[in-house]
Every structure is written in structure tokens, then in C-alpha cells.
Motif scaffolding. Structure first.
Motif, PDB file in Angstrom:
ATOM      1  N   THR A 189       0.064 -10.454   4.211  1.00 54.54           N
ATOM      2  CA  THR A 189       0.268 -11.901   4.047  1.00 54.54           C
ATOM      3  C   THR A 189       1.521 -12.170   3.229  1.00 54.54           C
ATOM      4  OG1 THR A 189      -2.103 -12.326   4.224  1.00 54.54           O
ATOM      5  CG2 THR A 189      -0.767 -14.025   3.151  1.00 54.54           C
ATOM      6  N   GLN A 190       1.717 -11.387   2.177  1.00 52.66           N
ATOM      7  CA  GLN A 190       2.900 -11.581   1.334  1.00 52.66           C
ATOM      8  C   GLN A 190       4.187 -11.273   2.116  1.00 52.66           C
ATOM      9  OE1 GLN A 190       2.573  -9.782  -2.489  1.00 52.66           O
ATOM     10  NE2 GLN A 190       4.560 -10.571  -3.152  1.00 52.66           N
ATOM     11  N   VAL A 191       4.172 -10.233   2.947  1.00 44.54           N
ATOM     12  CA  VAL A 191       5.334  -9.913   3.776  1.00 44.54           C
ATOM     13  C   VAL A 191       5.615 -11.067   4.736  1.00 44.54           C
ATOM     14  CG1 VAL A 191       6.158  -8.407   5.639  1.00 44.54           C
ATOM     15  CG2 VAL A 191       5.120  -7.403   3.604  1.00 44.54           C
ATOM     16  N   ARG A 192       4.568 -11.598   5.362  1.00 44.71           N
ATOM     17  CA  ARG A 192       4.745 -12.714   6.294  1.00 44.71           C
ATOM     18  C   ARG A 192       5.394 -13.908   5.606  1.00 44.71           C
ATOM     19  NH1 ARG A 192      -1.316 -12.373   8.337  1.00 44.71           N
ATOM     20  NH2 ARG A 192      -1.110 -10.908  10.051  1.00 44.71           N
ATOM     21  N   GLU A 193       4.871 -14.238   4.419  1.00 44.48           N
ATOM     22  CA  GLU A 193       5.379 -15.401   3.687  1.00 44.48           C
ATOM     23  C   GLU A 193       6.802 -15.170   3.190  1.00 44.48           C
ATOM     24  OE1 GLU A 193       2.378 -15.940   0.699  1.00 44.48           O
ATOM     25  OE2 GLU A 193       0.962 -16.812   2.127  1.00 44.48           O
ATOM     26  N   THR A 194       7.082 -13.988   2.707  1.00 42.42           N
ATOM     27  CA  THR A 194       8.406 -13.685   2.157  1.00 42.42           C
ATOM     28  C   THR A 194       9.482 -13.722   3.228  1.00 42.42           C
ATOM     29  OG1 THR A 194       7.410 -12.307   0.433  1.00 42.42           O
ATOM     30  CG2 THR A 194       9.754 -11.969   0.873  1.00 42.42           C
ATOM     31  N   PHE A 195       9.182 -13.157   4.398  1.00 45.75           N
ATOM     32  CA  PHE A 195      10.199 -13.023   5.427  1.00 45.75           C
ATOM     33  C   PHE A 195      10.044 -14.004   6.587  1.00 45.75           C
ATOM     34  CE2 PHE A 195      10.000  -8.896   3.317  1.00 45.75           C
ATOM     35  CZ  PHE A 195      11.316  -8.802   2.896  1.00 45.75           C
ATOM     36  N   GLY A 196       9.063 -14.883   6.520  1.00 45.59           N
ATOM     37  CA  GLY A 196       8.873 -15.867   7.581  1.00 45.59           C
ATOM     38  C   GLY A 196       8.493 -15.253   8.918  1.00 45.59           C
ATOM     39  N   THR A 197       7.743 -14.176   8.852  1.00 46.77           N
ATOM     40  CA  THR A 197       7.321 -13.469  10.072  1.00 46.77           C
ATOM     41  C   THR A 197       5.834 -13.708  10.300  1.00 46.77           C
ATOM     42  OG1 THR A 197       7.007 -11.482   8.744  1.00 46.77           O
ATOM     43  CG2 THR A 197       9.092 -11.678   9.925  1.00 46.77           C
ATOM     44  N   SER A 198       5.491 -14.936  10.613  1.00 39.95           N
ATOM     45  CA  SER A 198       4.076 -15.300  10.730  1.00 39.95           C
ATOM     46  C   SER A 198       3.357 -14.543  11.839  1.00 39.95           C
ATOM     47  CB  SER A 198       3.931 -16.799  10.954  1.00 39.95           C
ATOM     48  OG  SER A 198       4.586 -17.175  12.152  1.00 39.95           O
ATOM     49  N   GLY A 199       4.088 -14.053  12.832  1.00 42.62           N
ATOM     50  CA  GLY A 199       3.449 -13.326  13.928  1.00 42.62           C
ATOM     51  C   GLY A 199       3.182 -11.864  13.620  1.00 42.62           C
ATOM     52  N   LEU A 200       3.774 -11.359  12.548  1.00 44.20           N
ATOM     53  CA  LEU A 200       3.587  -9.948  12.197  1.00 44.20           C
ATOM     54  C   LEU A 200       2.112  -9.664  11.909  1.00 44.20           C
ATOM     55  CD1 LEU A 200       4.975  -7.212  11.589  1.00 44.20           C
ATOM     56  CD2 LEU A 200       5.083  -7.953   9.198  1.00 44.20           C
ATOM     57  N   GLN A 208       9.422   0.622  -5.921  1.00 46.74           N
ATOM     58  CA  GLN A 208       8.275   1.255  -5.269  1.00 46.74           C
ATOM     59  C   GLN A 208       7.470   0.225  -4.488  1.00 46.74           C
ATOM     60  OE1 GLN A 208       7.890   4.395  -5.056  1.00 46.74           O
ATOM     61  NE2 GLN A 208       5.898   4.447  -4.069  1.00 46.74           N
ATOM     62  N   ARG A 209       7.300  -0.948  -5.064  1.00 48.17           N
ATOM     63  CA  ARG A 209       6.553  -2.019  -4.400  1.00 48.17           C
ATOM     64  C   ARG A 209       7.268  -2.424  -3.110  1.00 48.17           C
ATOM     65  NH1 ARG A 209       5.948  -5.161  -8.581  1.00 48.17           N
ATOM     66  NH2 ARG A 209       7.755  -6.462  -8.188  1.00 48.17           N
ATOM     67  N   GLN A 210       8.591  -2.497  -3.141  1.00 46.39           N
ATOM     68  CA  GLN A 210       9.342  -2.854  -1.937  1.00 46.39           C
ATOM     69  C   GLN A 210       9.137  -1.811  -0.840  1.00 46.39           C
ATOM     70  OE1 GLN A 210      13.274  -3.297  -3.516  1.00 46.39           O
ATOM     71  NE2 GLN A 210      12.940  -5.425  -4.109  1.00 46.39           N
ATOM     72  N   VAL A 261       3.915  -1.357   4.871  1.00 47.23           N
ATOM     73  CA  VAL A 261       2.892  -2.249   5.426  1.00 47.23           C
ATOM     74  C   VAL A 261       3.461  -2.991   6.633  1.00 47.23           C
ATOM     75  CG1 VAL A 261       1.576  -4.366   4.978  1.00 47.23           C
ATOM     76  CG2 VAL A 261       1.546  -2.499   3.314  1.00 47.23           C
ATOM     77  N   SER A 262       4.678  -3.483   6.497  1.00 48.73           N
ATOM     78  CA  SER A 262       5.328  -4.192   7.593  1.00 48.73           C
ATOM     79  C   SER A 262       5.502  -3.284   8.809  1.00 48.73           C
ATOM     80  CB  SER A 262       6.696  -4.715   7.121  1.00 48.73           C
ATOM     81  OG  SER A 262       7.354  -5.375   8.159  1.00 48.73           O
ATOM     82  N   GLU A 263       5.949  -2.056   8.595  1.00 50.21           N
ATOM     83  CA  GLU A 263       6.143  -1.109   9.698  1.00 50.21           C
ATOM     84  C   GLU A 263       4.830  -0.778  10.395  1.00 50.21           C
ATOM     85  OE1 GLU A 263       8.575   2.388   8.888  1.00 50.21           O
ATOM     86  OE2 GLU A 263       9.597   1.238   7.335  1.00 50.21           O
ATOM     87  N   MET A 264       3.775  -0.586   9.608  1.00 48.97           N
ATOM     88  CA  MET A 264       2.482  -0.260  10.225  1.00 48.97           C
ATOM     89  C   MET A 264       1.940  -1.443  11.017  1.00 48.97           C
ATOM     90  SD  MET A 264       1.959   2.863   9.793  1.00 48.97           S
ATOM     91  CE  MET A 264       0.433   2.774  10.698  1.00 48.97           C
ATOM     92  N   ALA A 265       2.059  -2.649  10.472  1.00 43.66           N
ATOM     93  CA  ALA A 265       1.596  -3.832  11.208  1.00 43.66           C
ATOM     94  C   ALA A 265       2.378  -3.971  12.511  1.00 43.66           C
ATOM     95  CB  ALA A 265       1.745  -5.080  10.345  1.00 43.66           C
ATOM     96  N   ASN A 266       3.683  -3.765  12.436  1.00 43.21           N
ATOM     97  CA  ASN A 266       4.516  -3.834  13.635  1.00 43.21           C
ATOM     98  C   ASN A 266       4.106  -2.767  14.647  1.00 43.21           C
ATOM     99  OD1 ASN A 266       6.844  -4.839  15.153  1.00 43.21           O
ATOM    100  ND2 ASN A 266       7.712  -2.834  14.692  1.00 43.21           N
ATOM    101  N   PHE A 267       3.813  -1.582  14.168  1.00 39.97           N
ATOM    102  CA  PHE A 267       3.378  -0.510  15.070  1.00 39.97           C
ATOM    103  C   PHE A 267       2.108  -0.919  15.811  1.00 39.97           C
ATOM    104  CE2 PHE A 267       0.714   3.163  15.977  1.00 39.97           C
ATOM    105  CZ  PHE A 267       1.553   3.888  16.807  1.00 39.97           C
ATOM    106  N   PHE A 268       1.125  -1.429  15.091  1.00 38.71           N
ATOM    107  CA  PHE A 268      -0.122  -1.821  15.748  1.00 38.71           C
ATOM    108  C   PHE A 268       0.066  -3.048  16.633  1.00 38.71           C
ATOM    109  CE2 PHE A 268      -2.107   0.811  12.376  1.00 38.71           C
ATOM    110  CZ  PHE A 268      -2.711   1.707  13.229  1.00 38.71           C
ATOM    111  N   ASP A 269       1.018  -3.911  16.305  1.00 39.10           N
ATOM    112  CA  ASP A 269       1.357  -5.003  17.210  1.00 39.10           C
ATOM    113  C   ASP A 269       1.862  -4.429  18.536  1.00 39.10           C
ATOM    114  OD1 ASP A 269       0.691  -6.846  15.253  1.00 39.10           O
ATOM    115  OD2 ASP A 269       2.770  -7.407  14.793  1.00 39.10           O
TER     116      ASP A 269
END
Length: 176
Positions: free
Chosen positions: A151-162, A99-101, A107-115
Motif C-alpha cells: 500500500t505504501q509503495v502504491r501511494e508513494t509512486f502512484g501505482t494503484s494497479g500494482l 535498507q527500507r528502500q 515488495v514492488s518487484e514481487m507484486a509485479n511478478f505476481f501481476d
């Protein structure tokens, strides 16, 4: 002035008028296209193939934790924003791993959408006013509440620009 001179002058005036009219039409077409692209982003926000799926996933998290979250998000009597974010982060971590994943993916998809929304505005392909009017409320809340998971998604996947477009959108376009 001869008739030939008058006809030639009229021809030039007609040509200039046609060019001005054409330039006006091109400008209007570009403005209409910007509005259309903005409205396409609005449609994608609810579409299950795009951001709508992530929004529903995050909404499910809120419903599953509504009793706990109601206490910390109350307008009167709620806790300060930093503590609220920490509490939300703890709720994320408390969930079972699958569920956490899903929540982190949302969260990643929404951040990407707003990007993408911010990129569309920055490149002048979208109408800034339409996008701002429609997305600011949700984007500002999302950026505030989901800082920890993002922040955790950025650190886990190395996507600092997300989420940098999201942050710029909120800071530059959304009034508090």
C-alpha cells in the motif's frame, strides 16, 4: 457406386481426417506452449535477474528479524493476522532508510511478478493449474504479510494497479 466415386469419397474422408488430426496437433501444441510458459514463470521465480533477487531481499529481512518474527508468526501462540501485519509494518519502518528502500523495491518487484503471473493465466497463455499449484502458497503469504508495504509503495509512486493481479490470483485461485 463407381471406382471414381469411391476414390473421391476416400479423398474427402482422408481430407477430413487430416483436418481433424491437424486441429488436434494445434490444440496439443497450444497446451504444451501454455505449460512451457508456466514453467518459464517458475524459473523466473528463482532467477536472480527476475523475482529471485526480490525474494532473497525479503528473505534477508526475515533472517535479520527472525527472533521478533518468530514470536508473531508461530502457528500456536502467534498473534492475529491484522496485528501480525501491523508488527511487520513497524519492522519495515524501523530499518535504516537505504535498507527500507531495498525492501520496498523487493515488495514492488514481487507484486509485479505476481501481476504478470495472473495476466499470463487470464490471457490463457499460461496453464492455470501449473501456476496455481506452484505459486499459491507463496503468493497468499506474500499478499497477507506485505499489504502495508505494498500500500505504501502504491501511494508513494502512484501505482494503484500494482498488486491487483496478485490479489485476484490469491482470491480466485488459492484455497485457504
Amino acid at each position: 457406386m463407381s471406382i471414381r466415386d469411391k476414390i473421391e469419397m476416400g479423398s474427402w474422408i482422408a481430407t477430413i481426417a487430416a483436418l481433424v488430426f491437424t486441429a488436434g496437433q494445434i490444440y496439443q501444441w497450444r497446451e504444451d506452449r501454455k505449460a512451457d510458459l508456466s514453467l518459464e514463470m517458475v524459473a523466473r521465480f528463482s532467477d536472480l535477474e527476475y523475482a529471485g533477487r526480490a525474494r532473497r531481499q525479503l528473505a534477508q529481512f526475515w533472517w535479520e528479524n527472525s527472533d521478533d518474527l518468530a514470536k508473531v508468526t508461530a502457528v500456536n501462540g502467534g498473534i492475529p493476522p491484522a496485528q501480525r501485519r501491523n508488527f511487520l509494518d513497524l519492522l519495515f519502518q524501523r530499518q535504516p532508510a537505504p535498507q527500507r528502500q531495498k525492501q520496498f523495491a523487493a515488495v514492488s518487484e514481487m507484486a509485479n511478478f505476481f501481476d504478470q503471473v495472473e495476466l499470463c493465466i487470464a490471457t490463457k497463455r499460461c496453464d492455470a493449474q501449473i501456476a496455481t499449484d506452484y505459486f499459491c502458497g507463496y503468493a497468499a503469504n506474500f499478499a497477507d504479510l506485505y499489504q502495508g508495504p505494498l500500500t505504501q509503495v502504491r501511494e508513494t509512486f502512484g501505482t494503484s494497479g500494482l498488486g491487483t493481479g496478485l490479489q485476484h490470483f490469491v482470491e480466485a485461485r488459492c484455497d485457504d
